[in-house]
Write a protein that holds these residues in place. Structure first.
Motif, PDB file in Angstrom:
ATOM      1  N   ALA A 147      50.908 -45.160   0.144  1.00 46.95           N
ATOM      2  CA  ALA A 147      51.152 -46.588   0.333  1.00 46.95           C
ATOM      3  C   ALA A 147      52.056 -46.775   1.550  1.00 46.95           C
ATOM      4  N   THR A 148      52.011 -47.961   2.106  1.00 51.63           N
ATOM      5  CA  THR A 148      52.893 -48.294   3.226  1.00 51.63           C
ATOM      6  C   THR A 148      54.285 -48.635   2.705  1.00 51.63           C
ATOM      7  N   ASP A 149      55.232 -48.755   3.616  1.00 55.06           N
ATOM      8  CA  ASP A 149      56.592 -49.124   3.221  1.00 55.06           C
ATOM      9  C   ASP A 149      56.626 -50.489   2.536  1.00 55.06           C
ATOM     10  N   ASN A 150      55.874 -51.439   3.089  1.00 58.17           N
ATOM     11  CA  ASN A 150      55.853 -52.774   2.504  1.00 58.17           C
ATOM     12  C   ASN A 150      55.244 -52.763   1.108  1.00 58.17           C
ATOM     13  N   ALA A 151      54.190 -51.966   0.927  1.00 55.78           N
ATOM     14  CA  ALA A 151      53.552 -51.891  -0.388  1.00 55.78           C
ATOM     15  C   ALA A 151      54.486 -51.245  -1.410  1.00 55.78           C
ATOM     16  N   LEU A 152      55.192 -50.190  -1.012  1.00 55.27           N
ATOM     17  CA  LEU A 152      56.139 -49.553  -1.925  1.00 55.27           C
ATOM     18  C   LEU A 152      57.261 -50.503  -2.308  1.00 55.27           C
ATOM     19  N   GLU A 153      57.687 -51.317  -1.367  1.00 53.21           N
ATOM     20  CA  GLU A 153      58.739 -52.295  -1.650  1.00 53.21           C
ATOM     21  C   GLU A 153      58.271 -53.307  -2.697  1.00 53.21           C
ATOM     22  N   SER A 154      57.037 -53.778  -2.572  1.00 47.32           N
ATOM     23  CA  SER A 154      56.495 -54.726  -3.541  1.00 47.32           C
ATOM     24  C   SER A 154      56.321 -54.083  -4.906  1.00 47.32           C
ATOM     25  N   ASN A 186      68.145 -46.835  -2.942  1.00 50.04           N
ATOM     26  CA  ASN A 186      69.174 -47.838  -2.680  1.00 50.04           C
ATOM     27  C   ASN A 186      68.840 -49.198  -3.269  1.00 50.04           C
ATOM     28  N   GLY A 187      67.551 -49.429  -3.560  1.00 48.63           N
ATOM     29  CA  GLY A 187      67.169 -50.690  -4.171  1.00 48.63           C
ATOM     30  C   GLY A 187      67.200 -51.880  -3.246  1.00 48.63           C
ATOM     31  N   THR A 188      66.972 -51.646  -1.960  1.00 45.33           N
ATOM     32  CA  THR A 188      67.010 -52.735  -0.982  1.00 45.33           C
ATOM     33  C   THR A 188      65.816 -52.610  -0.047  1.00 45.33           C
ATOM     34  N   GLY A 189      65.068 -53.698   0.102  1.00 51.20           N
ATOM     35  CA  GLY A 189      63.933 -53.701   1.005  1.00 51.20           C
ATOM     36  C   GLY A 189      64.333 -54.028   2.425  1.00 51.20           C
ATOM     37  N   LYS A 190      63.355 -54.214   3.278  1.00 53.94           N
ATOM     38  CA  LYS A 190      63.608 -54.518   4.676  1.00 53.94           C
ATOM     39  C   LYS A 190      64.068 -55.969   4.837  1.00 53.94           C
ATOM     40  N   THR A 191      64.897 -56.195   5.854  1.00 57.45           N
ATOM     41  CA  THR A 191      65.305 -57.544   6.223  1.00 57.45           C
ATOM     42  C   THR A 191      64.292 -58.100   7.212  1.00 57.45           C
ATOM     43  N   ARG A 192      63.709 -59.252   6.880  1.00 56.79           N
ATOM     44  CA  ARG A 192      62.649 -59.828   7.703  1.00 56.79           C
ATOM     45  C   ARG A 192      63.040 -61.232   8.141  1.00 56.79           C
ATOM     46  N   SER A 193      62.334 -61.700   9.153  1.00 55.83           N
ATOM     47  CA  SER A 193      62.564 -63.056   9.668  1.00 55.83           C
ATOM     48  C   SER A 193      61.485 -63.999   9.151  1.00 55.83           C
ATOM     49  N   GLN A 194      61.859 -65.264   8.953  1.00 55.96           N
ATOM     50  CA  GLN A 194      60.902 -66.273   8.573  1.00 55.96           C
ATOM     51  C   GLN A 194      60.277 -66.897   9.812  1.00 55.96           C
ATOM     52  N   ARG A 195      59.372 -67.842   9.594  1.00 58.55           N
ATOM     53  CA  ARG A 195      58.663 -68.449  10.730  1.00 58.55           C
ATOM     54  C   ARG A 195      59.610 -69.213  11.655  1.00 58.55           C
ATOM     55  N   ASP A 196      60.653 -69.787  11.065  1.00 63.48           N
ATOM     56  CA  ASP A 196      61.583 -70.553  11.882  1.00 63.48           C
ATOM     57  C   ASP A 196      62.658 -69.687  12.533  1.00 63.48           C
ATOM     58  N   GLY A 197      62.572 -68.376  12.352  1.00 63.41           N
ATOM     59  CA  GLY A 197      63.523 -67.474  12.971  1.00 63.41           C
ATOM     60  C   GLY A 197      64.707 -67.115  12.108  1.00 63.41           C
ATOM     61  N   ALA A 201      65.903 -63.327   2.806  1.00 63.09           N
ATOM     62  CA  ALA A 201      66.674 -62.441   1.932  1.00 63.09           C
ATOM     63  C   ALA A 201      65.872 -61.181   1.624  1.00 63.09           C
ATOM     64  N   ALA A 202      66.500 -60.023   1.750  1.00 63.45           N
ATOM     65  CA  ALA A 202      65.830 -58.755   1.468  1.00 63.45           C
ATOM     66  C   ALA A 202      65.591 -58.596  -0.030  1.00 63.45           C
ATOM     67  N   ALA A 203      64.513 -57.923  -0.381  1.00 60.74           N
ATOM     68  CA  ALA A 203      64.186 -57.694  -1.781  1.00 60.74           C
ATOM     69  C   ALA A 203      65.224 -56.773  -2.411  1.00 60.74           C
ATOM     70  N   ARG A 204      65.584 -57.066  -3.645  1.00 62.30           N
ATOM     71  CA  ARG A 204      66.552 -56.263  -4.385  1.00 62.30           C
ATOM     72  C   ARG A 204      65.910 -55.777  -5.671  1.00 62.30           C
ATOM     73  N   PHE A 205      66.159 -54.522  -6.023  1.00 57.48           N
ATOM     74  CA  PHE A 205      65.601 -53.960  -7.248  1.00 57.48           C
ATOM     75  C   PHE A 205      66.410 -52.750  -7.659  1.00 57.48           C
TER      76      PHE A 205
END
Length: 408
Positions: A147-154, A186-197, A201-205
């Protein structure tokens, strides 16, 4: 006259509609993006256990396949045909205990991490993962590392406060191996930007994952050109799947007259027919007796930790020992609640045996690294003949080398 009579039903309809809007009650619900503990409630995709403080909690997820938490068979048959036959097999007991311990991370404020069974093909590693997955559901509850990093995060968000079984670590992209291990532990996903810049909030688990493969995480990191760090070994506990001196693969004790292959098939068949009930009963106990369960877990884990390491043990070793102690304590508490059918001390013994195996494997890896460093710094000591040849060949002075070039 006829037009006035025809308008009477419309008038009644409007009056009834106004009454309905007046009596309309607005109900609110809290939406969450991960499973697990939210206050005193434990949220799953289809149901919620515990006290939700009078509000409805709804799990929202963007992942398509979700998480399989169905039930089949009975708890009694699962205990008799899956859990009890695993007794006497340290790796199987540890895997089942980890399935119960995953839901205790939030209660005990413990960090996430992983257990990796490393061993040859057809040694029974996948059977251990299937047995642990049967606490929650069918075989489809188990995932793979492909799986990709994003898929593992989900996927991790849907397994928060639950076990995440991941098979075949060799399918993971080598360059992403180290980052994936850090993210899950660590239970923390990637920090991403929204459409408005703005920053999303990063995913927590909180996740405890159980992995298996023919190679270890360190091998995969080196294959991708990375450097194995101490944090990798602390977050992912690499355990030899086959016990020392064993000839039965991952197994140590089996029913009389049964081969390792037959025993593995029996367990696989039993997990397919009976699964899911143990997790539901476990959550009913935890949510209904949170304070009692927390105290019991802390007492059992502290006692087991004293048996695993000394007070002045190295920080990295102590962190790993704490995770093993929590896993053993959760297995013992599940046994006290009648879920496993094991004798008292079975889960603690498995945690102790597997911790000693991890400690021995870690010492061997450290010895190899020390030897490699010595060979790089002093090759003549590591290879005497090479050292003798190097001593015979003396470097020429620059002036002599220039004279020889002119004569040529």
């Amino acid at each position: 006259m006829s037009a006035a009579i025809a308008s009477i039903p419309l008038l009644f309809l409007q009056i009834n509609r106004r009454k309905t809007m007046t009596n309309f009650k607005i109900e609110k619900a809290r939406c969450v993006t991960r499973t697990g503990w939210h206050g005193n409630a434990f949220v799953l995709p289809a149901e919620t256990f515990g006290d939700a403080a009078g509000e409805e909690i709804i799990l929202q997820s963007a992942i398509a396949d979700g998480v399989t938490l169905t039930r089949a068979g009975t708890l009694a048959d699962w205990r008799t045909r899956v859990a009890m036959p695993c007794a006497g097999n340290s790796r199987l007991v540890l895997a089942l205990s980890a399935a119960f311990a995953a839901s205790c991370l939030g209660m005990m404020n413990a960090e996430g991490g992983g257990i990796h069974f490393r061993g040859g093909s057809s040694s029974g590693k996948t059977t251990a993962l299937l047995a642990a997955a049967s606490v929650y559901g069918p075989a489809t509850f188990m995932r793979t590392w492909r799986a990709t990093d994003n898929a593992l995060e989900s996927v991790a968000s849907l397994h928060s406060d639950m076990l995440l079984p991941l098979d075949e670590i060799g399918q993971l992209e080598p360059r992403a191996a180290g980052g994936a291990a850090y993210m899950l532990a660590n239970g923390t996903g990637k920090t991403r930007s929204q459409r408005d810049g703005s920053t999303r909030a990063a995913a927590r688990f909180r996740v405890l994952f159980l992995s298996a493969g023919e190679i270890g995480l360190g091998d995969l990191v080196r294959e991708g050109g990375g450097k194995v760090r101490a944090g990798h070994e602390v977050r992912v506990m690499d355990i030899p799947a086959e016990p020392a001196g064993g000839t039965l693969g991952i197994f140590e004790r089996m029913p009389e007259g049964v081969t390792p292959g037959q025993f593995a098939e029996q367990l696989k068949r039993a997990t397919a027919e009976h699964h899911g009930h143990a997790f539901a009963e476990w959550l009913r106990y935890l949510t209904g007796n949170a304070d009692t369960a927390r105290t019991a877990l802390r007492t059992k884990a502290d006692e087991l930790l004293k048996q695993l390491v000394l007070v002045d043990a190295a920080g990295q070793v102590r962190r790993v020992a704490q995770r093993f102690a929590l896993i053993g304590a959760a297995g013992e508490l599940a046994t006290d609640q009648g879920l496993t059918g094991w004798k008292s001390g079975e889960a603690e013994l498995a945690a102790y045996v597997c911790f000693r195996s991890w400690l021995k494997a870690r010492a061997l890896r450290e010895a190899r690294r020390t030897q490699v460093r010595r060979e790089r710094l002093h090759p003549q000591r590591a290879h005497p003949r090479l050292g003798q040849q190097a001593a015979r060949v003396r470097p020429q002075r620059p002036q002599i080398a220039r004279r020889q070039q002119r004569r040529r």
